[in-house]
Design an enzyme around this catalytic site. Structure first.
Site, mmCIF file in Angstrom:
data_model
loop_
_atom_site.group_PDB
_atom_site.id
_atom_site.type_symbol
_atom_site.label_atom_id
_atom_site.label_comp_id
_atom_site.label_asym_id
_atom_site.label_seq_id
_atom_site.Cartn_x
_atom_site.Cartn_y
_atom_site.Cartn_z
ATOM 1 N N CYS A 106 6.632 -11.856 1.897
ATOM 2 C CA CYS A 106 5.640 -11.853 2.979
ATOM 3 C C CYS A 106 5.023 -13.236 3.131
ATOM 4 O O CYS A 106 4.868 -13.745 4.245
ATOM 5 C CB CYS A 106 4.570 -10.806 2.704
ATOM 6 S SG CYS A 106 3.341 -10.671 4.026
ATOM 7 N N CYS A 203 1.444 -2.327 0.945
ATOM 8 C CA CYS A 203 0.773 -2.012 2.206
ATOM 9 C C CYS A 203 1.650 -1.189 3.137
ATOM 10 O O CYS A 203 1.145 -0.529 4.040
ATOM 11 C CB CYS A 203 0.317 -3.293 2.894
ATOM 12 S SG CYS A 203 1.665 -4.373 3.463
#
Length: 364
Positions: A106, A203
């Site tokens: 990410c 997440c």
């Protein structure tokens, strides 16, 4: 807006750290804008897409904070690229017997690549985030990445993917502060995030159960296979390599070995086998490994004279080590002690005291 002040984009999540990063920058006189990314996730087990980090509630909170700080606020959709660059590789690597950390991808592909490019197109040169880390300019003019002031919240491990070009454009305003102080500061400023819980889980996983996630989003490699001892004796069966991690002790369900302390020592994708053994065998199984996909924050490997330490887990300790340069692109890391649970696919990150020097991915 603060005329003449350099523009800074703040990556916002609706959480305490990013909100305080924005507040500190605005109070220092900087002209800021808030950017929130809508990421891909399941909205229910097996069904996408709605991300916990950017739920409707989190968007509302982030926008509220931006309004209180008189900052423009942008919500951008990066679901597709996040799925391609973060979620899909996470699934692929896990099913191949690796133990990936999706936060690294990410940061490498989304937050400090796509988002940096996006804000540059808005004419904004710098990006601030709520990461607990610090930077400083060294005597040689290079930007150094440092551990956070709060050792329990340090996130330099997942920022080890940054190079000099990116380090020169990023800011970590909360890195000088303890987490408890940030909560008090948010209360003093009447920000609606002072008592907000932290999100420590993946997440994009709806129920925080990554094994269930992999079963739902994987492919037909989720097949049963043998659990073997180091001598090759079959002592049980498993329902997928992704269900196990190196160093795991609980949940092995091996009635033939009841009363013995048994650990996962390795995963063998070629045989679709989980290898188990004693703690002594676990420690002896790996005292060195190859380093792949290496990134050095200052553009070059550490000097041989540095008292180098290697961290092999996000919240782990840093172990004394050395780099052996038999091949320039894939050095060997030799650890001077014997930590357990060294897993291919995880990150190995190197430090000289508080200075993060960079890292790579643990190979064979």
């Amino acid at each position: 807006m603060h005329q003449g002040a350099p523009a800074i984009a703040v990556a916002m999540s609706g959480g305490l750290d990013s909100s305080m990063a924005a507040a500190l920058l605005v109070e220092a006189g900087h002209c800021c804008i808030g950017i929130m990314m809508r990421l891909w996730s399941e909205h229910a087990p097996g069904a996408g897409s709605s991300n916990k980090c950017c739920s409707a509630e989190s968007v509302d909170v982030a926008r509220d904070v931006a309004d209180r700080l008189a900052m423009p606020f942008y919500l951008i959709n990066v679901e597709e690229i996040f799925k391609q660059e973060v979620v899909d590789p996470f699934v692929t690597d896990y099913l191949a017997g690796l133990t990936p950390n999706p936060c690294l991808n990410c940061n490498r592909r989304i937050r400090f690549a796509y988002l940096l490019q996006y804000v540059a197109q808005l004419g904004v040169a710098r990006l601030a985030t709520g990461h607990h880390a610090r930077t400083e300019v060294g005597p040689d003019g290079q930007v150094r990445l440092l551990r956070a002031r709060d050792p329990h919240k340090d996130q330099s491990y997942v920022l080890s993917v940054l190079d000099q070009a990116r380090l020169r454009r990023v800011l970590f305003p909360v890195g000088e502060h303890m987490k408890s102080d940030l909560r008090a500061m948010a209360r003093d400023r009447n920000l609606p995030v002072a008592d907000k819980d932290e999100s420590m889980d993946l997440c994009f996983v709806a129920d925080n159960n990554y094994r269930r996630f992999l079963a739902d989003w994987g492919d037909d490699r989720n097949t049963a296979g043998p659990i073997l001892t180091t001598t090759g004796k079959e002592v049980g069966r498993h329902e997928g390599l992704y269900r196990f991690t190196i160093g795991q002790r609980r949940g092995l369900n091996l009635p033939n070995l009841t009363g013995k302390a048994v650990y996962v020592i390795d995963k063998d994708p070629d045989r679709n086998a989980v290898i188990v053994g004693s703690q002594v065998e676990l420690k002896a199984s790996r005292s060195q490994f190859t380093l792949t996909q290496a990134n050095w924050n200052q553009g070059h490997p550490p000097h041989p004279d540095i008292a180098l330490r290697c961290q092999i887990r996000y919240r782990g300790v840093a172990h004394p080590c050395e780099l052996i340069w038999e091949r320039a692109d894939t050095p060997t890391v030799r650890l001077w002690d014997t930590p357990t649970g060294i897993a291919p696919g995880q990150a190995a990150v190197f430090y000289d005291g508080a200075v993060c020097l960079g890292g790579g991915i643990i190979g064979a």
